[in-house]
Design a protein around this motif. Sequence first.
Motif, PDB file in Angstrom:
ATOM      1  N   HIS A  20       0.829  -1.210   0.000  1.00 40.75           N
ATOM      2  CA  HIS A  20       0.000   0.000   0.000  1.00 40.75           C
ATOM      3  C   HIS A  20       0.857   1.251   0.000  1.00 40.75           C
ATOM      4  CE1 HIS A  20       1.098  -0.038   4.195  1.00 40.75           C
ATOM      5  NE2 HIS A  20       0.661   1.190   4.297  1.00 40.75           N
ATOM      6  N   PRO A  22       0.637   4.930   1.625  1.00 40.34           N
ATOM      7  CA  PRO A  22      -0.166   5.644   2.623  1.00 40.34           C
ATOM      8  C   PRO A  22      -1.107   6.668   1.979  1.00 40.34           C
ATOM      9  CG  PRO A  22       2.110   5.479   3.352  1.00 40.34           C
ATOM     10  CD  PRO A  22       2.068   4.903   1.966  1.00 40.34           C
ATOM     11  N   SER A  26      -5.861   4.025   0.727  1.00 39.66           N
ATOM     12  CA  SER A  26      -7.137   4.147   1.440  1.00 39.66           C
ATOM     13  C   SER A  26      -8.156   4.892   0.606  1.00 39.66           C
ATOM     14  CB  SER A  26      -6.949   4.893   2.761  1.00 39.66           C
ATOM     15  OG  SER A  26      -5.931   4.283   3.491  1.00 39.66           O
ATOM     16  N   ARG A  55      -5.646  -1.690   4.014  1.00 39.20           N
ATOM     17  CA  ARG A  55      -5.655  -0.278   4.449  1.00 39.20           C
ATOM     18  C   ARG A  55      -6.893   0.387   3.868  1.00 39.20           C
ATOM     19  NH1 ARG A  55      -0.916   0.139   7.775  1.00 39.20           N
ATOM     20  NH2 ARG A  55       0.067  -1.829   7.283  1.00 39.20           N
ATOM     21  N   PRO A  60      -5.314   0.326   9.784  1.00 41.15           N
ATOM     22  CA  PRO A  60      -5.321  -0.980   9.112  1.00 41.15           C
ATOM     23  C   PRO A  60      -6.496  -1.818   9.605  1.00 41.15           C
ATOM     24  CG  PRO A  60      -3.407  -0.761  10.582  1.00 41.15           C
ATOM     25  CD  PRO A  60      -4.139   0.529  10.643  1.00 41.15           C
TER      26      PRO A  60
END
Length: 432
Positions: A20, A22, A26, A55, A60
Amino acid sequence: IVINLTTTTHRPPLPPGPPHIPILTSISWIAKSFSQIEPILVGLRAKYGPIITLRITVRPAIFVADRSLAHQALVQKGAVFSDRPPALAVSRIFTCNQHNINSAPYGSTWRTLRRNLTSEMLHPNRVKSFSSVRRWVLQVLVNRLKSDSESGNSVRVIDHFHYAMFCLLVFMCFGEKLDEKQVKDVERVERALLLSTNRFNVLNFWPPITRILFWKRWQELFRLMKDQSDVLIPLIRARKSIKESRSGGGGDIVSYVDTLLDLELPEEKRKLNDEELVTVCAEFLSAGTDTTATALQWIMANVVKYPHVQQRLVEEIREVKGDGDGESREEVKEEELQRMPYLKAVVLEGLRRHPPGHFVLPHTIGWDPEVWEDPMEFKPERFLEKEKEDGVPFDITGSKEIKMMPFGAGRRICPGFNLAMLHLEYFVANLV
Ligand code: HEM
């Protein structure tokens, strides 16, 4: 099941999951609906095993896609996994700082609120005290379906199911039959909040920044919350004054608000304030309406799709009703539902195949081919065969082992599951 991790500085290594970036990862998840997440999870399970870290939100989330691991986490190690994470910015507002049952941390506030609901509202005698209300709501529903079908156009049954469930839960909450406009107002504010939760998720990321970037969305959130208070507070206050004028009692009917007005929060040593009363009532209204209406819609759709299921239900109803005449023949009474095992199997099969609560992802369990033969088929008979084999009724709470979990499992299992089963059996039988 989904376990949300709270942020701690010393965290053990997390289970495997896709790489992922950051924030960006998401945000790409936020754009997806729950139904889009499911097929992705199936692929990830094959690659990473049954415990996967994603995520999806600011924190998480760990997905457990295996029934015996879910049983270990939720039932055997229930005490470890029964807490809820601290609320993110939006749900802090939705839940009045976690002052409702589903979001409260595993502690005395949760225990007090949950015990109040189960012992004061979901106790069999109290549930029985609302049986005439269920009969009235059935009449309202049938009349609306009939008059809508007279127009000759197709009928959107889900709208009527929603309205009927709101009539019922609003009565249980406030202790009186409200007129159509009032019920519709409650339905409007509650559904508006429910349907916009996805839209508000993005506000959880860096609130100081999203407050500027998404200021319109924040305003919309506060407007919806104000709408909710404007509709619910007068109903709560009206009940409060009825209760006071009758010096401690609200008449024959004990409503959910009545039980909450006297309740004391043990940690804070005070009663619930108006905003908290709104939050707890809103939880009651939304927990029992959308879920039940959705399940009812799927079950009725399958009854229509599979004429042999419908036929067998009709035969069971005829058997139970006998050759009674007039009014008693018109309605399947609540006492008669216990003599209808096939009806129960149809409802269970509906909940197995189409569980209304998606984010708990119970269906990855309810569709496990190692447990259920032809898991994607709608076959109520499987429950009758299972009961015959085991010699005991099917256990939907999953206390010994989990085969499906439309109501969750363990200490946080849906406290309303018996009431929900009653509503589904009663309305399915009578609509058929
Ligand atoms: C078909 C109908 C329903 C379905 C499918 C359903 C499903 C669920 C699920 C999956 C959960 C989460 C369990 C977990 O966290 O592990 C839940 C929680 C909850 N449900 Fe239901 N529910 C239904 C009807 C109702 C009704 C009728 C009520 C009350 C009148 C209710 C009240 C609640 C409450 C208060 C919680 C939070 C429990 C806690 O966190 O301790 N539900 N429900």
